[in-house]
Motif scaffolding. Structure first.
Motif, PDB file in Angstrom:
ATOM      1  N   GLN A  37      76.841   0.391  -2.617  1.00 48.16           N
ATOM      2  CA  GLN A  37      77.423   1.453  -1.790  1.00 48.16           C
ATOM      3  C   GLN A  37      76.652   2.874  -2.076  1.00 48.16           C
ATOM      4  OE1 GLN A  37      81.270   2.034  -1.372  1.00 48.16           O
ATOM      5  NE2 GLN A  37      81.325   3.688   0.051  1.00 48.16           N
ATOM      6  N   GLY A  92      68.716   7.434   1.987  1.00 47.62           N
ATOM      7  CA  GLY A  92      68.156   6.369   2.873  1.00 47.62           C
ATOM      8  C   GLY A  92      67.245   5.929   1.769  1.00 47.62           C
ATOM      9  N   GLN A 117      68.506   4.003  -0.926  1.00 44.83           N
ATOM     10  CA  GLN A 117      69.064   2.687  -0.571  1.00 44.83           C
ATOM     11  C   GLN A 117      67.935   1.543  -0.357  1.00 44.83           C
ATOM     12  OE1 GLN A 117      71.339   0.876  -1.528  1.00 44.83           O
ATOM     13  NE2 GLN A 117      73.210   1.264  -0.438  1.00 44.83           N
ATOM     14  N   THR A 138      75.584   1.366   3.863  1.00 41.10           N
ATOM     15  CA  THR A 138      75.471   2.518   4.682  1.00 41.10           C
ATOM     16  C   THR A 138      76.529   3.650   4.568  1.00 41.10           C
ATOM     17  OG1 THR A 138      76.039   1.721   6.842  1.00 41.10           O
ATOM     18  CG2 THR A 138      73.712   1.656   6.098  1.00 41.10           C
ATOM     19  N   LEU A 149      75.727   7.163   3.214  1.00 41.56           N
ATOM     20  CA  LEU A 149      74.861   7.742   3.751  1.00 41.56           C
ATOM     21  C   LEU A 149      74.811   9.112   4.946  1.00 41.56           C
ATOM     22  CD1 LEU A 149      72.215   4.808   4.287  1.00 41.56           C
ATOM     23  CD2 LEU A 149      72.141   6.755   2.592  1.00 41.56           C
ATOM     24  N   VAL A 204      71.444   6.393   8.350  1.00 42.18           N
ATOM     25  CA  VAL A 204      71.896   5.116   8.396  1.00 42.18           C
ATOM     26  C   VAL A 204      70.904   3.985   9.117  1.00 42.18           C
ATOM     27  CG1 VAL A 204      73.803   3.617   9.371  1.00 42.18           C
ATOM     28  CG2 VAL A 204      74.238   5.725   8.324  1.00 42.18           C
ATOM     29  N   VAL A 254      68.032   2.364   6.948  1.00 42.04           N
ATOM     30  CA  VAL A 254      68.425   1.368   6.164  1.00 42.04           C
ATOM     31  C   VAL A 254      68.680   0.153   6.912  1.00 42.04           C
ATOM     32  CG1 VAL A 254      70.354   0.590   4.587  1.00 42.04           C
ATOM     33  CG2 VAL A 254      69.025   2.956   4.435  1.00 42.04           C
ATOM     34  N   LEU A 255      69.616   0.233   8.025  1.00 40.23           N
ATOM     35  CA  LEU A 255      69.883  -0.910   8.804  1.00 40.23           C
ATOM     36  C   LEU A 255      68.825  -1.357   9.437  1.00 40.23           C
ATOM     37  CD1 LEU A 255      73.229   0.136  10.757  1.00 40.23           C
ATOM     38  CD2 LEU A 255      72.870  -1.095   8.691  1.00 40.23           C
ATOM     39  N   THR A 301      80.565  -4.491   5.822  1.00 40.03           N
ATOM     40  CA  THR A 301      80.053  -2.990   6.286  1.00 40.03           C
ATOM     41  C   THR A 301      81.166  -2.588   7.341  1.00 40.03           C
ATOM     42  OG1 THR A 301      78.200  -1.918   7.855  1.00 40.03           O
ATOM     43  CG2 THR A 301      78.805  -4.286   8.187  1.00 40.03           C
ATOM     44  N   GLU A 354      79.682  -1.009   9.944  1.00 36.83           N
ATOM     45  CA  GLU A 354      78.839  -0.803  10.992  1.00 36.83           C
ATOM     46  C   GLU A 354      78.995  -1.895  12.308  1.00 36.83           C
ATOM     47  OE1 GLU A 354      76.780   1.769  11.875  1.00 36.83           O
ATOM     48  OE2 GLU A 354      77.285   2.784  10.056  1.00 36.83           O
TER      49      GLU A 354
END
Lengths: 262, 250
Positions: free
Chosen positions: B87, B143, B146, B167, B170, B175, B178-179, B196, B198
């Protein structure tokens, strides 16, 4: 005191005092060496929280931090031989300098251990976990990840310690060691120009401290490279060059696919 | 394939994981959902042995480990089967982006320097950081950091990559980048377990969703099953809170 003030004496005293600078520096270097080893050994049980040994470390640190170094010098110089006599060890032939370095070494060790502990703990624990997650052993994580960063954190405090030690060594004259301060006493007594000899002495300490400070600052800057937000012109150029060399290696080894096919 | 059998974990008297069983097939993207304190991060950390499970059995690839009697050496071997994305990124702050990726290759995999460079450059290019090879973490955005973290995990070519809320720390703006990197490597068939919050990511990318609460797996299934037809009351509650219904009046 004695003779009237005469500026020229300062100039004549400086080279005479400088001839004993090496003894002062020898005490500093010797005690730093002992101090670092002792400090490391004292810090480890506290870092890894080993019972009992940890308590001994704490008592050790309390003693050396809580008593004046002058008293420690007396205790070691006059007390240690008596203690060793009980164990049938005769140390009356051992030079004073050995006692002085031992005392300063143990004294510095206490401060050094606190410094090491604080620096190691200041490195973010998450990076150790990341190192483990990558598959490193505890030793590899310590040497490759924690140590370089702890060192950079430690340097400013370390340079304070070194300079304090340099000045503390002036107390060694009380045991009759002919280092710089002892020499200036002698010169003062011989010529009756005490003030001049002390001014000369202070000047030398000042210059040596200043040089040490500059040197350690330079070292710190080198170790703290990663903290600098904006890269200066010089390091940008360095970066570009290195970048190009990475690229060249990649093109030269175009046969190896490496991680591309992941 | 990853198989967890009866994994339990207690902190003192508090039991945070209770007999967790989980199977992850090769190439699966498993998303673990759940409220905070449900033990999902702890479970993930147990797979990499950053937390020591109190009991249970773990199989990663061809490696089998009984958690109760694991020796230091066995743990070390197990850790090499997985990689983790944190994280807080947890990059090595005194090393540049490329050095971060190379570190494991040089020290753990014992590759030659040239090989490590070639691989690291390729991986950093893959995550879109080909122009940041020489940047220190402090010079990179969250970002970007990560993404270096993801490249570092990929470099070890593990059986599974564990993402611990990758994420959550962030800025909302960052976000996406990275995703999309995670989505890209998921498509390449890399096995991953992702914790997550998300939801849309979970819905799109995962092929298996695990819902945890109170240290147990409440429900698991495909995204369609879990999001559209949750069976357990607890799952329904959680999803309702996370995705509010559009029931406003004008």
């Amino acid at each position: 005191m004695g003779e009237p003030f005469d500026f020229t004496y300062i100039l004549t005293f400086i080279p005479k005092l400088l001839s004993t600078l090496q003894i002062t520096l020898f005490i500093v270097a010797g005690s730093l060496l002992i101090g670092m080893i002792v400090g490391f050994l004292i810090a480890l049980p506290r870092l890894y929280q080993i019972p009992i040994v940890q308590t001994i470390s704490k008592v050790y640190i309390s003693f050396f931090r809580g008593t004046p170094v002058l008293i420690q010098l007396f205790l070691f110089y006059y007390g240690l031989p008596e203690l060793l006599k009980l164990a049938h060890l005769d140390v009356s032939k051992t030079p004073v300098l050995a006692f002085v370095i031992l005392t300063y070494g143990l004294h510095t060790g206490a401060f050094m251990s606190e410094l090491i502990r604080a620096s190691v703990m200041a490195v973010d624990r998450g990076q150790v976990e990341a190192a483990y997650a990558v598959g490193m052993t505890g030793y590899q994580a310590f040497v490759r990840i924690i140590m370089p960063q702890a060192l950079a954190i430690a340097i400013p405090v370390f340079s304070n310690l070194v300079i304090a030690l340099l000045k503390d060594t002036s107390l060694a004259f009380t045991l009759g060691v002919m280092e710089m301060t002892g020499k200036s006493q002698t010169l003062g007594t011989l010529t009756q120009h005490f003030i001049e000899s002390y001014i000369a002495l202070a000047l030398i300490y000042l210059v040596v401290s200043f040089a040490l400070e500059k040197f350690l600052k330079w070292l710190e800057n080198g170790l703290l490279q990663h903290e600098q937000q904006d890269t200066s012109v010089r390091s940008t150029r360095l970066t570009l060059r290195k970048n190009i060399s990475y690229r060249r290696i990649v093109t030269e080894m175009s046969t190896g696919k490496g991680g591309v096919d992941l | 394939m990853i198989k967890l059998n009866n994994i339990s974990k207690s902190f003192g008297r508090q039991q945070v994981l209770k007999d967790i069983d989980l199977t992850v097939e090769k190439g699966d993207v498993v998303v673990i959902l759940g409220p905070s304190g449900s033990g999902k991060t702890t479970l993930l950390r147990c797979v990499n042995y950053l937390e020591k499970p109190s009991d249970g059995e773990m199989i990663i690839g061809d490696y089998h480990l009984n958690c109760k009697y694991a020796s230091k050496k066995q743990i070390h071997l197990l850790r090499q089967k997985s990689a983790m994305v944190f994280q807080q990124y947890n990059l090595f702050k005194h090393k540049t982006a490329i050095e971060n990726v190379m570190e494991g290759l040089l020290i753990v995999k014992k590759l030659s320097k040239e090989e490590a460079i070639v691989r690291s450059v390729a991986l950093l290019e893959k995550v879109g950081l080909g122009n940041k090879l020489e940047a220190y973490p402090s010079q990179l955005s969250g970002g970007q950091q990560q993404r270096v973290g993801i490249a570092r995990a990929l470099a070890m070519e593990p059986e599974v990559i564990l993402f611990d809320e990758p994420t959550s720390a962030l800025d909302p703006e960052l976000v996406g980048e990275v995703l999309s990197v995670i989505r890209k490597i998921a498509k390449e068939g890399i096995t991953m377990i992702v914790v997550t919050h998300e939801m849309s990511f979970a819905r799109d990318v995962a092929n298996h969703i695990v819902f945890m609460d109170g240290g147990v797996i409440v429900e698991e299934g495909t995204p369609v099953e879990l999001f559209n037809h949750p069976k357990e009351e607890r799952t329904k509650q959680f999803l309702k809170r996370i995705t509010p219904e559009l029931n406003y009046n004008i």
